[in-house]
Scaffold this active site. Structure first.
Site, PDB file in Angstrom:
ATOM      1  N   ASP A   1      66.508 -19.986   4.254  1.00  0.00           N
ATOM      2  CA  ASP A   1      66.129 -20.635   2.994  1.00  0.00           C
ATOM      3  C   ASP A   1      66.142 -19.631   1.843  1.00  0.00           C
ATOM      4  OD1 ASP A   1      62.474 -20.742   3.044  1.00  0.00           O
ATOM      5  OD2 ASP A   1      63.861 -19.091   3.337  1.00  0.00           O
TER       6      ASP A   1
ATOM      7  N   PHE B   1      64.966 -19.455   9.619  1.00  0.00           N
ATOM      8  CA  PHE B   1      65.439 -20.586   8.831  1.00  0.00           C
ATOM      9  C   PHE B   1      65.973 -20.070   7.499  1.00  0.00           C
ATOM     10  CE2 PHE B   1      61.322 -21.843  10.957  1.00  0.00           C
ATOM     11  CZ  PHE B   1      61.937 -22.087  12.171  1.00  0.00           C
TER      12      PHE B   1
END
Length: 322
Positions: free
Chosen positions: A239, A237
């Site tokens: 981020d 992910f």
């Protein structure tokens, strides 16, 4: 969207065309070696998600799936410029910050009888009610309350119209495919469409949508409606926390220009070249770490019982990113 690259394709393309962020092969190998001891441990098993933190639901039911959906819908922007000046939420004798302050606030609301995980409630929840639900114990409010309110209303209405108010119904339409669920989410809910342009290509990272798929798989323990046969297709992910870990461990390196910007505290806007390079190279770096780790395990002759479920997500770095 025609010509749209998948998150994995996007990451590879960004890494191949990056000017300010670079993947270090030696660093990739070192991180894989660090993770080797944890690879067969409880943290990386599907059941590890529920024991990872006391705020995560323990059940594997519709209510837990709807909790995951609300949390991941609002899982953005917890960063604060000063560590001593941030939103804090107290819950059951403990104080939480960052992402966990969101989880604590949702659990606190449920304990208070506020049905915050019910689409029929948050489709029409008012901004004042949202402020109360996500109230801070400090004078620093949870960031972007207005945007969180807007997204809750929008998402709740769509969930009611398309999926009879339950995210589990959306999951059941995926035919036990992580990719089909991912596409259902990004096509149905606008706030999950993490798409931008880079070097003439339309690329996607789908950070929160992929977190949602992985969390759904985790909360359902990879069984029943959550038995996704292609969970390994989900990537890391993209981020802001994992790049910090990867740079610290030497798997990622920044140009002097970018490093100076970051040290000055200069903000990188969403979709800017350097922001995209950090996210894309981080994602591709973790893909390489995953591949390297699998090779190390095979050399040891260990049975990789979870190979088809190993989705090279943030869960891969759970032992390195507290």
């Amino acid at each position: 969207m025609d010509g749209l690259l998948t998150p994995r394709e996007s990451a590879k393309f960004v890494a191949e065309n990056s000017r300010d962020v670079f993947i270090d092969g030696g660093g990739v190998q070192r991180v894989a070696e660090l993770l080797l001891a944890k690879a067969a441990g409880p943290e990386l098993r599907v059941g590890g998600w529920k024991t990872l933190h006391e705020l995560n639901p323990r059940a594997a039911d519709e209510a837990a799936v709807n909790w995951v959906f609300v949390i991941d819908t609002l899982n953005f922007s917890f960063w604060s410029e000063r560590d001593e000046h941030k939103c804090l939420v107290g819950y059951r004798g403990k104080t939480y910050s960052g992402y966990w302050s969101l989880c604590a606030a949702v659990n606190r609301a449920l304990d208070e009888g506020i049905p915050i995980t019910s689409a029929s409630y948050y489709a029409t929840v008012t901004q004042d009610q949202v402020r109360h639900i996500f109230r801070s114990d400090t004078d620093v409010p949870m960031p972007l309350i207005e945007e969180r309110h807007r997204i809750l209303n929008e998402t709740g209405k769509i969930l009611l119209e398309k999926f009879e108010g339950s995210f589990l119904n959306c999951v059941q339409k995926s035919d036990k495919s992580a990719q089909k669920l991912l596409h259902l989410v990004v096509e149905s809910f606008p706030s999950y469409r993490d798409v931008t342009q880079f070097e003439g290509k339309i690329i996607s990272f789908y950070k929160r949508a992929q977190i949602l798929v992985a969390d759904t798989w985790s909360v359902l323990e990879g069984k029943g409606d959550g038995c996704f046969k292609d969970i390994s297709s989900i990537t890391m992910f993209a981020d802001y926390r994992l790049p910090q870990v990867l740079v610290y461990l030497g798997a990622l390196k920044y140009s002097d220009e970018l490093l100076e910007k970051l040290l000055r505290g200069e903000m990188l806007s969403y979709g800017s070249r350097q922001e995209v390079e950090i996210r894309g190279c981080s994602l591709w770096c973790v893909e390489l770490i995953r591949d390297c780790l699998l090779e190390l395990l095979e050399k040891k002759g260990e049975k990789i019982w979870w190979r088809d479920q190993f989705h090279s997500s943030g869960l891969l770095l759970v032992g390195l990113c507290p």
